[in-house]
Design a protein around this motif. Structure first.
Motif, PDB file in Angstrom:
ATOM      1  N   ASP A 255       0.601  -1.328  -0.059  1.00 18.49           N
ATOM      2  CA  ASP A 255       0.174   0.205  -0.175  1.00 18.49           C
ATOM      3  C   ASP A 255       0.803   1.359   0.048  1.00 18.49           C
ATOM      4  O   ASP A 255       0.708   2.022  -0.587  1.00 18.49           O
ATOM      5  N   THR A 260      -0.280  -2.026  -6.726  1.00 15.16           N
ATOM      6  CA  THR A 260      -1.616  -2.484  -6.477  1.00 15.16           C
ATOM      7  C   THR A 260      -1.836  -3.860  -6.610  1.00 15.16           C
ATOM      8  O   THR A 260      -2.633  -4.501  -5.901  1.00 15.16           O
ATOM      9  N   GLN A 264      -3.476  -6.381  -3.670  1.00 14.75           N
ATOM     10  CA  GLN A 264      -4.628  -7.245  -3.824  1.00 14.75           C
ATOM     11  C   GLN A 264      -4.093  -8.795  -3.373  1.00 14.75           C
ATOM     12  O   GLN A 264      -5.095  -9.306  -2.787  1.00 14.75           O
TER      13      GLN A 264
END
Length: 345
Positions: A255, A260, A264
């Motif tokens: 983060d 990204t 995830q």
């Protein structure tokens, strides 16, 4: 190979059982649609019955499934038949995958152990697939696929002579390549274009030689070396080892550095590892800081509330929540969702 719409059969041969007694075997990965992948696993011992072995069908997530914490609806209606056979034995079991999710992606059936040591064929027939691959037969192996490229890239990480960037992390230093980081990360690409980053340089002597390499120094005092190395390893190789580093730590560093896909992946891994005993602590210690992760865990708590509310972990945090920075808001969200589901008693 023949094609029959609505059915697909895949079968694989295990070598002579006497030579591989006690080992697990895995089939090559196969597909029943463009984006639906599977693998078979043979386990020589059923822990519940010493006279039996086990065959598992495991779903291999496609790129979209790998970053989802929800049920994988495309597999929900799949019906399959697992089978095992020899020249004198043939047994099959029908099963469905209606309860498939990222947390439960494997189904197993128990089969009688073969008393002779002849080769054994395991397989699966998908009843409602789009293709038939009858006769697809391959010998299984215990050897994993080679990862020469991945290993080669990972060996370039944290090597002073192959680097021009030095990270001062919380408990040590980590070396990396500016060109690789810039190519693989938008965050670092933008970072290295900033003039201020260029003035923090020093020379690193390499052993007893006269050779020195100029390194850009970057201070990262809030991240441990093992976590930072695993984050960089992902940038270098696209792989992350959640067995070495807590998934919450990977989520936090991903983060921070705007990774990204890694973020995830870590989010999914956190969800997979939730239990009735640890969900509350994960929520209050870390997850409350990020809305999407907080929502995942609150949903888990609501779905499992009847079992969770009697655990010591839940009772402890329920008694202390007012001392938490966001405790009142968190418990109000849990209460609201419980009321929406009408499961609060």
């Amino acid at each position: 190979m023949s094609i029959i719409k609505g059915q697909a059969t895949f079968e694989f041969t295990i070598p002579c059982l006497k030579k591989i007694e006690g080992k697990r075997f895995y089939s090559p990965i196969f597909s029943t649609a463009d984006n639906m992948f599977w693998q078979l696993e043979y386990q020589p011992n059923d822990p519940e019955d010493s006279h039996c072995c086990l065959v598992f069908l495991t779903a291999i997530p496609n790129p979209e499934e790998a970053i989802s914490t929800q049920f994988w609806s495309d597999r929900a209606n799949v019906e399959a038949s697992l089978f095992m056979k020899t020249s004198s034995y043939n047994k099959s079991y029908i099963m469905t995958t209606h309860d498939y999710s990222i947390r439960g992606k494997s189904w197993g059936k128990s089969f009688e152990k073969m008393k002779n040591y002849a080769p054994v064929t395991i397989g699966v027939t998908f009843v409602n697939s789009d293709l038939e691959l009858k006769g697809y037969n391959s010998v299984l192996t215990t050897r994993p696929e080679t990862k020469d490229i991945t290993e080669a890239w990972s060996r370039q990480l944290d090597v002073p002579e192959n680097s021009d960037v030095l990270f001062n992390v919380k408990d040590g230093v980590v070396y990396a390549s500016k060109s690789i980081l810039s190519e693989r990360s938008e965050y670092f690409s933008g970072f290295f274009k900033g003039r201020w980053a260029e003035i923090s340089k020093h020379n690193v002597e390499l052993g007893s030689t006269d050779t020195t390499i100029e390194h850009i120094i970057i201070d990262v005092p809030d991240i441990s070396k093992v976590v930072f190395l695993e984050m960089l390893r992902y940038i270098y190789t696209d792989e992350v080892r959640f067995n070495l580093v807590p998934s919450v730590e990977i989520f936090r560093v991903a983060d921070k550095y705007l990774l990204t896909k890694l973020r995830q992946k870590a989010r999914v891994e956190i969800f997979k590892r939730l239990t009735n005993k640890n969900a509350m602590s994960v929520l209050f210690n870390e997850a409350w800081k990020w809305n999407d992760l907080k929502d995942d865990i609150i949903n888990f708590i609501v779905d499992n509330f009847q079992e969770m509310k009697d655990t010591p972990e839940y009772k402890k945090l329920a008694a202390e929540y007012k001392g938490h920075p966001a405790g009142i808001e968190i418990f109000q969200e849990i209460l609201d969702r419980l009321l929406d589901k009408q499961i609060l008693k």
